[in-house]
Motif scaffolding. Structure first.
Motif, PDB file in Angstrom:
ATOM      1  N   ILE A   1       1.031  -1.253   0.031  1.00  0.00           N
ATOM      2  CA  ILE A   1      -0.029  -0.138   0.023  1.00  0.00           C
ATOM      3  C   ILE A   1       0.935   1.286   0.090  1.00  0.00           C
ATOM      4  CG2 ILE A   1      -2.022  -1.017   1.130  1.00  0.00           C
ATOM      5  CD1 ILE A   1      -0.904   0.136   3.725  1.00  0.00           C
ATOM      6  N   ASP A   2       0.344   2.244  -0.468  1.00  0.00           N
ATOM      7  CA  ASP A   2       0.978   3.680  -0.385  1.00  0.00           C
ATOM      8  C   ASP A   2       0.600   4.329   1.052  1.00  0.00           C
ATOM      9  OD1 ASP A   2      -1.700   4.715  -0.474  1.00  0.00           O
ATOM     10  OD2 ASP A   2      -1.238   5.150  -2.797  1.00  0.00           O
ATOM     11  N   MET A   3       1.043   5.588   1.162  1.00  0.00           N
ATOM     12  CA  MET A   3       0.822   6.149   2.270  1.00  0.00           C
ATOM     13  C   MET A   3      -0.738   6.530   2.786  1.00  0.00           C
ATOM     14  SD  MET A   3       3.770   6.711   3.770  1.00  0.00           S
ATOM     15  CE  MET A   3       3.466   7.733   5.054  1.00  0.00           C
ATOM     16  N   ASP A   4      -1.457   6.127   1.766  1.00  0.00           N
ATOM     17  CA  ASP A   4      -2.918   6.527   1.989  1.00  0.00           C
ATOM     18  C   ASP A   4      -3.744   5.236   2.212  1.00  0.00           C
ATOM     19  OD1 ASP A   4      -3.037   9.236   1.594  1.00  0.00           O
ATOM     20  OD2 ASP A   4      -2.950   8.913  -0.532  1.00  0.00           O
ATOM     21  N   GLY A   5      -3.222   4.129   2.321  1.00  0.00           N
ATOM     22  CA  GLY A   5      -3.622   2.839   2.479  1.00  0.00           C
ATOM     23  C   GLY A   5      -4.000   2.099   1.339  1.00  0.00           C
ATOM     24  N   ASN A   6      -3.790   2.925   0.096  1.00  0.00           N
ATOM     25  CA  ASN A   6      -4.134   2.254  -1.273  1.00  0.00           C
ATOM     26  C   ASN A   6      -3.224   1.291  -2.004  1.00  0.00           C
ATOM     27  OD1 ASN A   6      -6.546   3.869  -0.930  1.00  0.00           O
ATOM     28  ND2 ASN A   6      -5.616   5.656  -1.910  1.00  0.00           N
ATOM     29  N   VAL A   7      -3.930   0.222  -2.333  1.00  0.00           N
ATOM     30  CA  VAL A   7      -2.749  -0.995  -3.069  1.00  0.00           C
ATOM     31  C   VAL A   7      -1.955  -0.368  -4.205  1.00  0.00           C
ATOM     32  CG1 VAL A   7      -3.002  -3.073  -4.218  1.00  0.00           C
ATOM     33  CG2 VAL A   7      -4.600  -2.769  -2.462  1.00  0.00           C
TER      34      VAL A   7
ATOM     35  N   ASP B   1      -0.708   0.885  10.025  1.00  0.00           N
ATOM     36  CA  ASP B   1      -0.727   2.139  10.472  1.00  0.00           C
ATOM     37  C   ASP B   1       0.895   2.206  11.483  1.00  0.00           C
ATOM     38  OD1 ASP B   1      -2.668   3.180   9.460  1.00  0.00           O
ATOM     39  OD2 ASP B   1      -3.820   3.092  11.556  1.00  0.00           O
ATOM     40  N   LYS B   2       1.256   1.284  12.202  1.00  0.00           N
ATOM     41  CA  LYS B   2       2.527   1.038  12.766  1.00  0.00           C
ATOM     42  C   LYS B   2       3.621   1.001  11.646  1.00  0.00           C
ATOM     43  CE  LYS B   2       0.865  -1.024  16.925  1.00  0.00           C
ATOM     44  NZ  LYS B   2       0.992  -2.318  17.705  1.00  0.00           N
ATOM     45  N   ALA B   3       3.533  -0.020  10.531  1.00  0.00           N
ATOM     46  CA  ALA B   3       4.490  -0.092   9.523  1.00  0.00           C
ATOM     47  C   ALA B   3       4.685   1.215   8.891  1.00  0.00           C
ATOM     48  CB  ALA B   3       4.106  -1.028   8.657  1.00  0.00           C
ATOM     49  N   LEU B   4       3.580   2.017   8.738  1.00  0.00           N
ATOM     50  CA  LEU B   4       3.856   3.400   7.897  1.00  0.00           C
ATOM     51  C   LEU B   4       4.485   4.442   8.815  1.00  0.00           C
ATOM     52  CD1 LEU B   4       0.135   3.927   6.312  1.00  0.00           C
ATOM     53  CD2 LEU B   4       2.535   3.644   5.200  1.00  0.00           C
ATOM     54  N   CYS B   5       4.589   4.025  10.329  1.00  0.00           N
ATOM     55  CA  CYS B   5       5.885   4.814  11.299  1.00  0.00           C
ATOM     56  C   CYS B   5       6.876   4.314  11.425  1.00  0.00           C
ATOM     57  CB  CYS B   5       4.763   4.688  12.605  1.00  0.00           C
ATOM     58  SG  CYS B   5       3.321   5.827  12.353  1.00  0.00           S
ATOM     59  N   GLY B   6       7.151   3.001  10.741  1.00  0.00           N
ATOM     60  CA  GLY B   6       8.485   2.505  10.816  1.00  0.00           C
ATOM     61  C   GLY B   6       8.668   1.227  11.877  1.00  0.00           C
ATOM     62  N   VAL B   7       7.237   0.822  12.234  1.00  0.00           N
ATOM     63  CA  VAL B   7       7.375  -0.248  13.243  1.00  0.00           C
ATOM     64  C   VAL B   7       6.566  -1.296  12.759  1.00  0.00           C
ATOM     65  CG1 VAL B   7       6.237  -0.963  15.578  1.00  0.00           C
ATOM     66  CG2 VAL B   7       6.927   1.349  15.200  1.00  0.00           C
ATOM     67  N   GLU B   8       7.505  -2.299  12.345  1.00  0.00           N
ATOM     68  CA  GLU B   8       7.259  -3.600  11.506  1.00  0.00           C
ATOM     69  C   GLU B   8       6.250  -4.792  12.222  1.00  0.00           C
ATOM     70  OE1 GLU B   8      10.767  -4.426   9.317  1.00  0.00           O
ATOM     71  OE2 GLU B   8      10.470  -2.739   7.989  1.00  0.00           O
ATOM     72  N   THR B   9       5.770  -5.823  11.476  1.00  0.00           N
ATOM     73  CA  THR B   9       5.117  -6.427  12.249  1.00  0.00           C
ATOM     74  C   THR B   9       5.516  -8.014  11.486  1.00  0.00           C
ATOM     75  OG1 THR B   9       3.439  -5.377  13.250  1.00  0.00           O
ATOM     76  CG2 THR B   9       2.845  -7.622  13.134  1.00  0.00           C
ATOM     77  N   SER B  10       5.786  -9.234  12.459  1.00  0.00           N
ATOM     78  CA  SER B  10       6.086 -10.377  11.596  1.00  0.00           C
ATOM     79  C   SER B  10       4.757 -11.246  12.042  1.00  0.00           C
ATOM     80  CB  SER B  10       7.401 -10.846  12.055  1.00  0.00           C
ATOM     81  OG  SER B  10       8.331  -9.968  11.480  1.00  0.00           O
ATOM     82  N   ASN B  11       4.565 -12.238  11.056  1.00  0.00           N
ATOM     83  CA  ASN B  11       3.804 -13.211  11.333  1.00  0.00           C
ATOM     84  C   ASN B  11       2.328 -12.900  11.911  1.00  0.00           C
ATOM     85  OD1 ASN B  11       5.446 -15.120  10.473  1.00  0.00           O
ATOM     86  ND2 ASN B  11       6.725 -15.184  12.563  1.00  0.00           N
TER      87      ASN B  11
ATOM     88  N   ILE C   1       9.625   7.001   4.372  1.00  0.00           N
ATOM     89  CA  ILE C   1       8.488   6.099   4.125  1.00  0.00           C
ATOM     90  C   ILE C   1       7.739   6.416   3.089  1.00  0.00           C
ATOM     91  CG2 ILE C   1       6.652   5.023   5.577  1.00  0.00           C
ATOM     92  CD1 ILE C   1       8.049   5.356   8.452  1.00  0.00           C
ATOM     93  N   THR C   2       7.200   5.321   2.365  1.00  0.00           N
ATOM     94  CA  THR C   2       6.486   5.560   1.269  1.00  0.00           C
ATOM     95  C   THR C   2       5.358   4.621   1.122  1.00  0.00           C
ATOM     96  OG1 THR C   2       7.763   4.036  -0.327  1.00  0.00           O
ATOM     97  CG2 THR C   2       8.416   6.322  -0.230  1.00  0.00           C
ATOM     98  N   GLY C   3       5.289   3.690   2.139  1.00  0.00           N
ATOM     99  CA  GLY C   3       4.117   2.848   2.083  1.00  0.00           C
ATOM    100  C   GLY C   3       4.613   1.593   2.810  1.00  0.00           C
ATOM    101  N   VAL C   4       3.901   0.483   2.799  1.00  0.00           N
ATOM    102  CA  VAL C   4       4.159  -0.740   3.307  1.00  0.00           C
ATOM    103  C   VAL C   4       4.021  -1.953   2.314  1.00  0.00           C
ATOM    104  CG1 VAL C   4       3.386  -2.443   5.196  1.00  0.00           C
ATOM    105  CG2 VAL C   4       3.067   0.012   5.591  1.00  0.00           C
TER     106      VAL C   4
END
Length: 337
Positions: A27-33, A74-84, A113-116
């Motif tokens: 997704i981009d910063m707006d949450g769009n694919v 939202d966390k990943a868009l702030c640099g906080v990544e999540t696994s599994n 940061i440009t997206g997730v």
């Protein structure tokens, strides 16, 4: 030349992403694919053109998971990544696909940061299997808890870890009162503790026992007689983890047996019996009184050869042989010696 190398690498990476055997979407910063590889298209039924620039969460995530998925993104868009992280995609055919996702922050050349981007594993089948197993386990738990037979169990330390409703009913001890208590010391009557412990120890070694009679002491100090199958309990790796006992409450039957035994023993008429081998296996008090032979002296002795006068032994033997074939005789006179 460097630009060509970068372009070549970018092309190869794009090809790798598009043809990867794992679902990859972004997704981009707006949450769009803005990323949707072939595998994601395959498992969801949505082509890249169907979903590009659509809001991922509101369009493709099942309603019950939207809030939690949005939080992860939202966390990943702030640099906080999540696994599994497990999410559920809603496919074009309205089915649900379960994905195990690593949500990774996407950055440009200047580290902005440009997206997730999500790299996923499709765990739909294993999730279905897990849920089916969970459902089966729940049904089995319900069957055990509500069974009309007493079912109880111990762990390898001999402490109670299974105590169904019927066991609670006949003993008066609730599951909460029984759990983690040593079964033998707490609930078995004193004279049988050693033999019951041996049965349980054998089961903990994989040697099971069927139709073993034990006596449970109820909360009101009454004794309940159970006919027990002691079965070894094993985990998924076949390691022995305890013993489970499935029992039949024979207290009332035992009470009837004891009453009949008392009636036979104290009857005012001589009552005696033999096994199929002709040896004495019943000898009540009156028989002992009139013959002078105690029960201990008579049991397991051949009735005819030991207690019948010589002249009547052949005829008495014939009567008994007939009875052993189902042909009974009434009012036959015999003589004890």
């Amino acid at each position: 030349k460097n630009d060509r190398d970068v372009a070549t690498m970018a092309h190869e990476l794009r090809q790798l992403v598009d043809t990867a055997n794992a679902p990859i979407f972004g997704i981009d910063m707006d949450g769009n694919v803005n990323e949707w590889n072939n595998k994601t298209a395959e498992i969801t039924g949505f082509a890249k053109d169907d979903v590009f620039d659509k809001h991922l969460v509101t369009t493709l995530i099942v309603p019950s998971r939207r809030q939690s998925v949005q939080e992860v993104l939202d966390k990943a868009l702030c640099g906080v990544e999540t696994s599994n992280y497990e999410l559920e995609f809603l496919t074009k055919s309205k089915e649900v696909r379960h994905l195990l996702v690593n949500a990774t922050t996407r950055r440009d050349a200047e580290n902005n940061i440009t997206g997730v981007v999500g790299v996923a594993q499709d765990v739909t089948e294993s999730t279905k299997n897990d849920r089916a197993m969970f459902s089966m386990a729940r049904e089995l738990r319900q069957l055990v808890d509500t069974a009309n037979a007493p079912i109880f169990g111990i762990n390898v330390d001999g402490n109670v870890n299974e105590w169904n409703d019927k066991t609670a009913e006949i003993t008066g001890f609730t599951k909460q009162e029984a759990f983690d208590q040593p079964l033998v010391e707490t609930f078995i009557v004193q004279p049988l503790r050693q033999s019951v412990q041996k049965v349980l120890d054998n089961a903990l070694k994989g040697i099971e026992t069927s139709n073993y009679e034990l006596e449970l002491q109820a909360k009101n100090k009454e004794v309940r007689y159970l006919l027990l199958n002691a079965t070894t309990r094993r985990d998924a790796e076949n390691n022995i983890v305890g013993v489970v006992g499935v029992a039949q409450d024979v207290t009332e039957a035992n009470q009837v047996d004891r009453e009949l035994r008392q009636l036979v023993d104290t009857a005012n008429a001589p009552i005696f019996g033999i096994g199929v081998d002709g040896n004495v296996n019943e000898w009540n008090n009156k028989t002992a009184e009139i013959t002078g032979y105690s029960k201990e002296e008579a049991l397991n002795k051949p009735l005819v050869a030991t207690f019948i006068v010589s002249s009547l032994q052949p005829s008495v033997q014939e009567i008994l042989d007939n009875a052993l074939k189902g042909t009974e005789t009434s009012n036959y006179e015999l003589e004890f010696r």
